[in-house]
Design a protein around this motif. Structure first.
Motif, PDB file in Angstrom:
ATOM      1  N   GLY A 174       1.085  -0.900   0.145  1.00  0.00           N
ATOM      2  CA  GLY A 174       0.013  -0.131  -0.107  1.00  0.00           C
ATOM      3  C   GLY A 174       0.892   1.099   0.407  1.00  0.00           C
ATOM      4  N   PRO A 175       0.740   2.187  -1.051  1.00  0.00           N
ATOM      5  CA  PRO A 175       0.891   3.384  -0.823  1.00  0.00           C
ATOM      6  C   PRO A 175       1.517   4.568   0.765  1.00  0.00           C
ATOM      7  N   LEU A 176       0.214   3.812   1.288  1.00  0.00           N
ATOM      8  CA  LEU A 176       0.489   5.068   2.464  1.00  0.00           C
ATOM      9  C   LEU A 176       1.844   3.625   3.974  1.00  0.00           C
ATOM     10  N   GLY A 183       4.751   1.173   0.008  1.00  0.00           N
ATOM     11  CA  GLY A 183       5.099   1.901  -0.963  1.00  0.00           C
ATOM     12  C   GLY A 183       5.290   3.049  -1.522  1.00  0.00           C
ATOM     13  N   ALA A 184       5.328   3.499   0.285  1.00  0.00           N
ATOM     14  CA  ALA A 184       5.570   5.587  -0.232  1.00  0.00           C
ATOM     15  C   ALA A 184       7.125   5.593  -0.775  1.00  0.00           C
ATOM     16  N   ASN A 185       7.774   4.440  -0.490  1.00  0.00           N
ATOM     17  CA  ASN A 185       8.714   4.993  -1.456  1.00  0.00           C
ATOM     18  C   ASN A 185       9.131   5.630  -2.864  1.00  0.00           C
ATOM     19  N   LYS A 216      -0.470  15.283  -1.333  1.00  0.00           N
ATOM     20  CA  LYS A 216       0.221  14.387   0.023  1.00  0.00           C
ATOM     21  C   LYS A 216       2.026  15.229  -0.505  1.00  0.00           C
ATOM     22  N   LEU A 217       2.553  15.324   0.889  1.00  0.00           N
ATOM     23  CA  LEU A 217       4.605  15.317   0.626  1.00  0.00           C
ATOM     24  C   LEU A 217       4.210  13.740   0.984  1.00  0.00           C
ATOM     25  N   MET A 218       4.989  12.811   0.121  1.00  0.00           N
ATOM     26  CA  MET A 218       5.055  11.416   0.417  1.00  0.00           C
ATOM     27  C   MET A 218       6.257  11.155   1.034  1.00  0.00           C
ATOM     28  N   GLY A 219       6.538  10.252   1.693  1.00  0.00           N
ATOM     29  CA  GLY A 219       7.355  10.563   2.317  1.00  0.00           C
ATOM     30  C   GLY A 219       7.872  11.419   4.065  1.00  0.00           C
ATOM     31  N   PHE A 220       6.577  11.872   4.283  1.00  0.00           N
ATOM     32  CA  PHE A 220       6.784  12.042   4.999  1.00  0.00           C
ATOM     33  C   PHE A 220       5.465  12.454   6.127  1.00  0.00           C
ATOM     34  N   GLY A 221       6.368  12.516   7.322  1.00  0.00           N
ATOM     35  CA  GLY A 221       5.000  11.736   8.169  1.00  0.00           C
ATOM     36  C   GLY A 221       4.682  10.515   8.256  1.00  0.00           C
TER      37      GLY A 221
HETATM   38  N1  ACO Z   1       1.899  15.082   3.418  1.00  0.00           N
HETATM   39  C1  ACO Z   1       0.860  16.033   4.011  1.00  0.00           C
HETATM   40  N2  ACO Z   1      -0.324  16.272   5.158  1.00  0.00           N
HETATM   41  C2  ACO Z   1       0.210  14.987   5.403  1.00  0.00           C
HETATM   42  C3  ACO Z   1       1.146  14.082   5.565  1.00  0.00           C
HETATM   43  C4  ACO Z   1       2.319  14.502   4.367  1.00  0.00           C
HETATM   44  N3  ACO Z   1       2.751  13.737   4.338  1.00  0.00           N
HETATM   45  N4  ACO Z   1       1.035  13.273   6.904  1.00  0.00           N
HETATM   46  C5  ACO Z   1       0.039  13.143   7.549  1.00  0.00           C
HETATM   47  N5  ACO Z   1      -0.289  14.624   7.426  1.00  0.00           N
HETATM   48  C6  ACO Z   1      -1.425  15.556   7.798  1.00  0.00           C
HETATM   49  C7  ACO Z   1      -2.745  14.815   7.956  1.00  0.00           C
HETATM   50  O1  ACO Z   1      -3.470  15.935   6.195  1.00  0.00           O
HETATM   51  C8  ACO Z   1      -3.452  15.585   8.647  1.00  0.00           C
HETATM   52  O2  ACO Z   1      -3.726  16.828   9.220  1.00  0.00           O
HETATM   53  P1  ACO Z   1      -5.468  17.162  10.104  1.00  0.00           P
HETATM   54  O3  ACO Z   1      -4.585  17.554  11.513  1.00  0.00           O
HETATM   55  O4  ACO Z   1      -4.923  19.064   8.902  1.00  0.00           O
HETATM   56  O5  ACO Z   1      -6.032  16.702   9.138  1.00  0.00           O
HETATM   57  C9  ACO Z   1      -2.655  15.324   9.805  1.00  0.00           C
HETATM   58  O6  ACO Z   1      -0.989  15.647   8.776  1.00  0.00           O
HETATM   59  C10 ACO Z   1      -1.965  14.316  10.320  1.00  0.00           C
HETATM   60  O7  ACO Z   1      -2.468  13.038  10.099  1.00  0.00           O
HETATM   61  P2  ACO Z   1      -2.769  12.347   9.720  1.00  0.00           P
HETATM   62  O8  ACO Z   1      -2.420  10.818   8.417  1.00  0.00           O
HETATM   63  O9  ACO Z   1      -4.077  11.432  11.122  1.00  0.00           O
HETATM   64  O10 ACO Z   1      -2.567  11.106  10.904  1.00  0.00           O
HETATM   65  P3  ACO Z   1      -1.737   9.184  10.071  1.00  0.00           P
HETATM   66  O11 ACO Z   1      -0.969   9.007  11.352  1.00  0.00           O
HETATM   67  O12 ACO Z   1      -3.073   8.574  10.620  1.00  0.00           O
HETATM   68  O13 ACO Z   1      -0.633   8.245   9.100  1.00  0.00           O
HETATM   69  C11 ACO Z   1       0.810   8.700   7.879  1.00  0.00           C
HETATM   70  C12 ACO Z   1       0.390   8.472   8.816  1.00  0.00           C
HETATM   71  C13 ACO Z   1      -0.344   7.219   6.649  1.00  0.00           C
HETATM   72  C14 ACO Z   1       1.975   8.187   7.320  1.00  0.00           C
HETATM   73  C15 ACO Z   1       1.254   9.998   6.890  1.00  0.00           C
HETATM   74  O14 ACO Z   1       1.489  10.492   7.729  1.00  0.00           O
HETATM   75  C16 ACO Z   1       1.273   9.867   5.040  1.00  0.00           C
HETATM   76  O15 ACO Z   1       0.689   9.494   4.748  1.00  0.00           O
HETATM   77  N6  ACO Z   1       1.888   9.509   5.083  1.00  0.00           N
HETATM   78  C17 ACO Z   1       2.610   9.467   3.715  1.00  0.00           C
HETATM   79  C18 ACO Z   1       2.701   8.404   2.774  1.00  0.00           C
HETATM   80  C19 ACO Z   1       4.257   7.910   3.460  1.00  0.00           C
HETATM   81  O16 ACO Z   1       5.777   8.754   3.429  1.00  0.00           O
HETATM   82  N7  ACO Z   1       3.791   6.254   3.844  1.00  0.00           N
HETATM   83  C20 ACO Z   1       4.799   5.933   5.120  1.00  0.00           C
HETATM   84  C21 ACO Z   1       4.835   5.692   6.399  1.00  0.00           C
HETATM   85  S1  ACO Z   1       6.550   5.079   6.745  1.00  0.00           S
HETATM   86  C22 ACO Z   1       6.086   3.550   6.506  1.00  0.00           C
HETATM   87  O17 ACO Z   1       5.041   2.837   6.607  1.00  0.00           O
HETATM   88  C23 ACO Z   1       7.581   2.604   6.397  1.00  0.00           C
END
Ligand code: ACO
Length: 423
Positions: A260-262, A265-267, A296-301
């Motif tokens: 999954g891209p979340l 699959g994010a890389n 979304k800024l992928m690779g962030f959060g």
């Molecule tokens: N870009 C922009 N905004 C973001 C991002 C992002 N990458 N990540 C989170 N936010 C924002 C959300 O929109 C939310 O904003 P709001 O409060 O205004 O609604 C807030 O930050 C909180 O985010 P949530 O989605 O509630 O956090 P959650 O813990 O559910 O999600 C996740 C974590 C899925 C990793 C998320 O940060 C994301 O989608 N990141 C991008 C995909 C990614 O890089 N995934 C790899 C994770 S590491 C791994 O799995 C190996």
């Protein structure tokens, strides 16, 4: 510190003991509500512990990651992936004799049954390598039916070793199938990582030996990706295992979740994003789009890290070492500019959004000339050690029950069926 929580409901008061910073969800059931016994509602398991685990510790606020108590920075600096896999599975670092035996055992099982290989060969030419990995790993239990006997310690051990050993072989076959290249079989002359690189990249040369700096960089990436406590794919592995499933069947659930891209699959998504941005001068415009909710800024959060992901820091260093061999990935400048701007922007600061492990790993894989579809495969191979450590822990945990969450029912009740011509 609180030792219990008191809940008042009408004229009754309930005391729920706190153990290890949690209350038992089943303790809530003594409290009646209009909709039945009290339960918790936690979509995404944001604040629910589903198991006890002694494998990986994360302090997301402090940016700390430890495997079996050892900081990830020390392991990445000095250890090897196979040593880390041993640590995750057995709980202790191996002695020199144990490590030699372990490397021998794993390397001995790298070959796959020809029919498992054929599952990859028979896939459509352009099928995603994660799909080929899923179907070939799913097939493994058919070749090792004893793996279903998960109460036998010997079966558990040998099938976990088989899976660790065969993942790189299947991953490399999936890659070469996409290119229409012949498959390269494992070589006893090469160690685990050298052999993986040879199975991926060997062409016509008699002996393929990857640059030592690349071997070390992949070893480090594998250590960083080995485990990450109860993430989405590990939870999927544990859920499928909780129904009494073997390592192979349980690992397929992990591969599927990682796709999954979340998650894993994010890389791949990061590289697509960098390609779409195209040049450093378009970064501010892209960041504005993220702030406006258009992207979304992928690779962030990260669900757990609310600080810089410690793995991202180490990967940044590995990237520099890889670029010494391959030349700098031209998209690096776009990634660095994204990070620089994002870390200074209120939107990202207030939400504690920092680069995660996937932000830089894709740049390394691209520099090694992997197509983006292979990036998640490069994550799945090492994560198998974590999945298997967690699988084993779940199987042996006397408290572990079949995973079966509850729901809040929001649908209709008691309707009367109407014949099709009357609707
Ligand atoms: N870009 C922009 N905004 C973001 C991002 C992002 N990458 N990540 C989170 N936010 C924002 C959300 O929109 C939310 O904003 P709001 O409060 O205004 O609604 C807030 O930050 C909180 O985010 P949530 O989605 O509630 O956090 P959650 O813990 O559910 O999600 C996740 C974590 C899925 C990793 C998320 O940060 C994301 O989608 N990141 C991008 C995909 C990614 O890089 N995934 C790899 C994770 S590491 C791994 O799995 C190996």
């Amino acid at each position: 510190m609180a030792k219990s929580v008191h809940i008042r409901s009408g004229s009754a008061e309930y005391e729920l003991p706190i153990t290890d910073g949690t209350i038992r969800a089943t303790d809530l059931r003594q409290i009646p509500t209009d909709d039945g016994p009290l339960a918790t509602y936690d979509p995404g398991f944001v604040n629910t512990a589903a198991c006890r685990s002694a494998i990986t510790f994360i302090d997301g606020d402090a940016g700390v990651l430890e495997y079996r108590g050892y900081p990830i920075e020390q392991l990445a600096e000095t250890s090897s992936y196979l040593e880390v896999a041993y640590l995750l599975l057995k709980g202790e670092l191996p002695t020199p004799a144990q490590l030699a035996q372990w490397e021998n055992d794993v390397n001995h099982h790298r070959l796959v049954h020809e029919n498992a290989k054929d599952i990859i060969s028979k896939s459509r030419y352009d099928s995603h390598p994660m799909a080929k990995l899923m179907s070939s790993v799913a097939s493994l239990h058919a070749f090792y039916p004893g793996s279903r006997n998960i109460s036998d310690p010997e079966e558990r051990e040998v099938n976990v070793i088989r899976l660790l050993a065969k993942m790189p072989t299947l991953a490399a076959f999936a890659y070469r199938h996409s290119l229409g290249r012949n498959y390269i079989y494992p070589s006893d002359e090469l160690n685990f990582i050298e052999n993986f690189l040879a199975m991926l990249f060997k062409r016509q040369e008699r002996h393929y030996k990857a640059d030592e700096r690349l071997v070390r960089a992949i070893d480090v990436l594998f250590i960083l990706h080995a485990d990450h406590e109860q993430n989405c794919s590990t939870n999927a592995v544990r859920a499928v295992a909780s129904a009494g499933n073997d390592p192979y069947t349980s690992a397929v659930a992990g591969i599927a979740a990682l796709f999954g891209p979340l998650h894993g699959g994010a890389n791949e998504a990061v590289l697509k994003m960098l390609a779409e941005i195209g040049s450093v001068d378009r970064v501010p415009e892209f960041i504005e789009g993220v702030k406006a909710g258009r992207a979304k800024l992928m690779g962030f959060g990260h669900r757990v890290y609310k600080n810089y992901d410690p793995r991202a820091r180490i990967i940044k260093k590995s990237a520099e070492e890889v670029f010494e061999v391959t030349g700098v990935n031209p998209r690096l400048k776009i990634a660095q500019e994204l990070e620089r701007i994002a870390l200074g922007e209120e939107y990202f600061v207030s939400r504690k959004l920092y680069p995660n492990v996937d932000f830089y790993s894709g740049l390394i894989y691209e520099a090694l000339s992997f197509p983006p579809a292979m990036f998640t495969v490069m994550f799945a191979v090492p994560r198998t050690s974590g999945w298997m450590a967690q699988w084993q822990e779940g199987v042996l945990d006397p408290e572990q029950k079949i995973m079966r969450p509850r729901q809040i029912y929001t649908g209709h009740r008691g309707r009367t069926w109407v014949p099709v011509q009357d609707r």
